[in-house]
Write an enzyme that holds these catalytic residues in place. Structure first.
Site, PDB file in Angstrom:
ATOM      1  N   HIS A 135     -20.932  30.623  22.227  1.00  0.00           N
ATOM      2  CA  HIS A 135     -20.898  29.358  22.967  1.00  0.00           C
ATOM      3  C   HIS A 135     -21.689  29.571  24.257  1.00  0.00           C
ATOM      4  O   HIS A 135     -21.127  29.725  25.332  1.00  0.00           O
ATOM      5  CB  HIS A 135     -19.459  28.927  23.263  1.00  0.00           C
ATOM      6  CG  HIS A 135     -18.712  28.450  22.046  1.00  0.00           C
ATOM      7  ND1 HIS A 135     -18.199  29.316  21.102  1.00  0.00           N
ATOM      8  CD2 HIS A 135     -18.415  27.198  21.622  1.00  0.00           C
ATOM      9  CE1 HIS A 135     -17.608  28.610  20.138  1.00  0.00           C
ATOM     10  NE2 HIS A 135     -17.719  27.322  20.431  1.00  0.00           N
ATOM     11  N   TRP A 146     -20.618  22.910  26.327  1.00  0.00           N
ATOM     12  CA  TRP A 146     -20.259  21.510  26.066  1.00  0.00           C
ATOM     13  C   TRP A 146     -20.831  20.568  27.132  1.00  0.00           C
ATOM     14  O   TRP A 146     -20.539  19.383  27.118  1.00  0.00           O
ATOM     15  CB  TRP A 146     -18.731  21.340  26.033  1.00  0.00           C
ATOM     16  CG  TRP A 146     -18.045  22.073  24.920  1.00  0.00           C
ATOM     17  CD1 TRP A 146     -17.693  21.553  23.705  1.00  0.00           C
ATOM     18  CD2 TRP A 146     -17.602  23.433  24.903  1.00  0.00           C
ATOM     19  NE1 TRP A 146     -17.073  22.514  22.950  1.00  0.00           N
ATOM     20  CE2 TRP A 146     -17.000  23.672  23.648  1.00  0.00           C
ATOM     21  CE3 TRP A 146     -17.667  24.496  25.824  1.00  0.00           C
ATOM     22  CZ2 TRP A 146     -16.455  24.911  23.292  1.00  0.00           C
ATOM     23  CZ3 TRP A 146     -17.118  25.725  25.471  1.00  0.00           C
ATOM     24  CH2 TRP A 146     -16.535  25.923  24.223  1.00  0.00           C
ATOM     25  N   GLU A 203     -22.564  24.297  14.506  1.00  0.00           N
ATOM     26  CA  GLU A 203     -22.144  22.883  14.580  1.00  0.00           C
ATOM     27  C   GLU A 203     -23.200  22.008  15.251  1.00  0.00           C
ATOM     28  O   GLU A 203     -22.889  21.039  15.939  1.00  0.00           O
ATOM     29  CB  GLU A 203     -20.787  22.774  15.309  1.00  0.00           C
ATOM     30  CG  GLU A 203     -19.684  23.550  14.598  1.00  0.00           C
ATOM     31  CD  GLU A 203     -18.357  23.577  15.341  1.00  0.00           C
ATOM     32  OE1 GLU A 203     -18.182  22.828  16.308  1.00  0.00           O
ATOM     33  OE2 GLU A 203     -17.490  24.388  14.937  1.00  0.00           O
ATOM     34  N   GLU A 310     -15.861  28.793   9.831  1.00  0.00           N
ATOM     35  CA  GLU A 310     -14.936  28.332  10.875  1.00  0.00           C
ATOM     36  C   GLU A 310     -14.158  27.149  10.344  1.00  0.00           C
ATOM     37  O   GLU A 310     -14.732  26.122   9.975  1.00  0.00           O
ATOM     38  CB  GLU A 310     -15.742  27.924  12.120  1.00  0.00           C
ATOM     39  CG  GLU A 310     -14.978  28.160  13.397  1.00  0.00           C
ATOM     40  CD  GLU A 310     -15.627  27.547  14.625  1.00  0.00           C
ATOM     41  OE1 GLU A 310     -16.760  27.919  14.953  1.00  0.00           O
ATOM     42  OE2 GLU A 310     -14.960  26.705  15.262  1.00  0.00           O
TER      43      GLU A 310
END
Ligand code: BMA
Length: 393
Positions: A135, A146, A203, A310
């Site tokens: 991430h 994010w 993702e 995941e």
């Protein structure tokens, strides 16, 4: 030429060419080409073994398994919620390196990188499989992965020619160094690098990360992936990686959607999808199994390995989720059974981190009995049943 000699020759020629064009895609193939032709012996063996054993078994994995559990945090060595419920560690260990790029001592979930290195070695030396996600922080804003507010368009800025390209390379260097520091059996004469299934920029077909669909074009995403492969493999000589591609689950509903942001067969060893949406209740089984079948067929047509890297049901509110939903999907038919592994996400420590954010049971959790049944099922492999994954068969 006599007719029977001619016919024998023709038959021989036919037999010679036939296996090449008509090979059964469900059979393991030893000659798959990896993203990295110079991958280490153990990395190559891991790929071959995953491909071989997925025809009979599905490996079970858990994120951050050795670092903390719902009710403990790094207090006694050897702990694991999965092990304390089933008697075995998971077969696959997921780790996360977000914040490594900042030179931090701990990752974004407060796991110390030196300790992580130790747990990676521990799991590997017991025979487990290691996978790493990232991430990565937003290189433009300094916010986290994010941080997608505003029109930052970080991806083109870090590609070659972009204003942040040099900074991005320094970030990749931190991973090259980390991957190179994962040494098994140090000082024994059998020292070697631990193979890692690396799953970056995941993702990406959703838009919640800065590398997601609303924040870059398909071409920019593909270039980001390709650059990362080429830089780590060719410039930094990192040769202990298998490359795992894992979009959000909804694109596993159609090949067209799945391929829209796909960096190409030459850049991917493992194909999967992350799915929290279609895995919750038995009534979604059809969608879930369709996605599994899609990814198995897609992988086999391209000589890749299919996985579910995941997934999970947060806090596992259904006490029979393990056999009633997850196993029911994996064991649904001869195609779903060829998924190589499934990994459920982390068991956040409730005292120091997020509450009710766990994906494997702990002792006393209502789904613990069902999880033991899941562990005991002949299709599912935990570490206690794992064959040697690092010796070329
Ligand atoms: C997410 C959540 C976050 C965590 C991140 C990276 O899905 O679990 O709390 O920070 O993964 O591990």
């Amino acid at each position: 030429m006599r007719l029977h000699i001619f016919l024998s020759l023709a038959l021989l020629i036919l037999l010679f060419f036939l296996p090449g064009c008509e090979r059964d895609p469900t059979l393991p193939v030893a000659d798959m080409t990896l993203v990295d032709p110079n991958a280490t012996t153990e990395t190559r063996a891991l790929f071959t073994n995953l491909d071989r054993i997925r025809h009979d078994y599905v490996l079970f994995g858990h994120q951050d398994d050795l670092a903390y559990g719902v009710h403990w945090r790094n207090d006694e060595p050897g702990r694991s919620d999965v092990m304390e419920v089933t008697g075995s560690y998971p077969a696959v260990y997921g780790w996360e390196i977000g914040d490594l790029e900042l030179g931090a001592s701990h990752n974004l979930d407060n796991v110390n990188f030196d300790e992580m290195r130790g747990w990676i070695r521990e799991g590997y030396e017991r025979g487990g499989v290691i996978t790493i996600s990232w991430h990565m922080n937003n290189p433009v804003t300094g916010g986290d992965a994010w941080d997608v507010e505003g029109d930052h368009r970080a991806v083109p800025k870090i590609l070659p020619g972009g204003e942040l390209h040099e900074k991005f390379k320094v970030w990749l260097d931190t991973f090259a160094e980390f991957a190179g520091s994962l040494v098994a059996h140090p000082g024994t004469g059998n020292e070697h690098l631990i193979p890692v299934i690396f799953r970056p920029y995941h993702e990406h077909t959703g838009s919640w990360f800065w590398w997601g669909a609303d924040h870059c074009t398909p071409d920019e995403y593909n270039k980001l992936w390709q650059f990362t492969v080429e830089y780590l493999r060719d410039e930094k000589s990192v040769h202990n990686l298998l490359w795992a591609f894992s979009p959000a689950g909804n694109v596993a509903d159609s090949e067209e959607a799945y391929l829209e942001r796909y960096p190409g067969d030459a850049y991917v060893d493992i194909v999967g999808f992350d799915d929290y949406g279609s895995v919750r209740e038995p009534y979604q089984l059809e969608q879930f199994t369709n996605r599994l079948r899609f990814v198995v067929n897609f992988a086999e047509a391209r000589r890749k390995i299919p996985a579910l890297p995941e997934t999970g049901y947060e806090a596992i509110p259904d006490p029979e989720w393990w056999t009633g939903t997850l196993l029911a999907a994996l064991n649904h038919d001869s195609t779903t059974r060829r998924i190589a592994w499934v990994l459920v996400w982390r068991n956040s420590n409730e005292a120091t981190d997020r509450q009710n954010h766990f994906y494997a049971p702990y002792p006393g959790h209502p789904s613990a009995y069902d999880f033991v049944e899941f562990h005991d099922h002949p299709l599912i492999l935990f570490e206690d049943d794992l064959p040697d994954m690092y010796i070329q068969p």
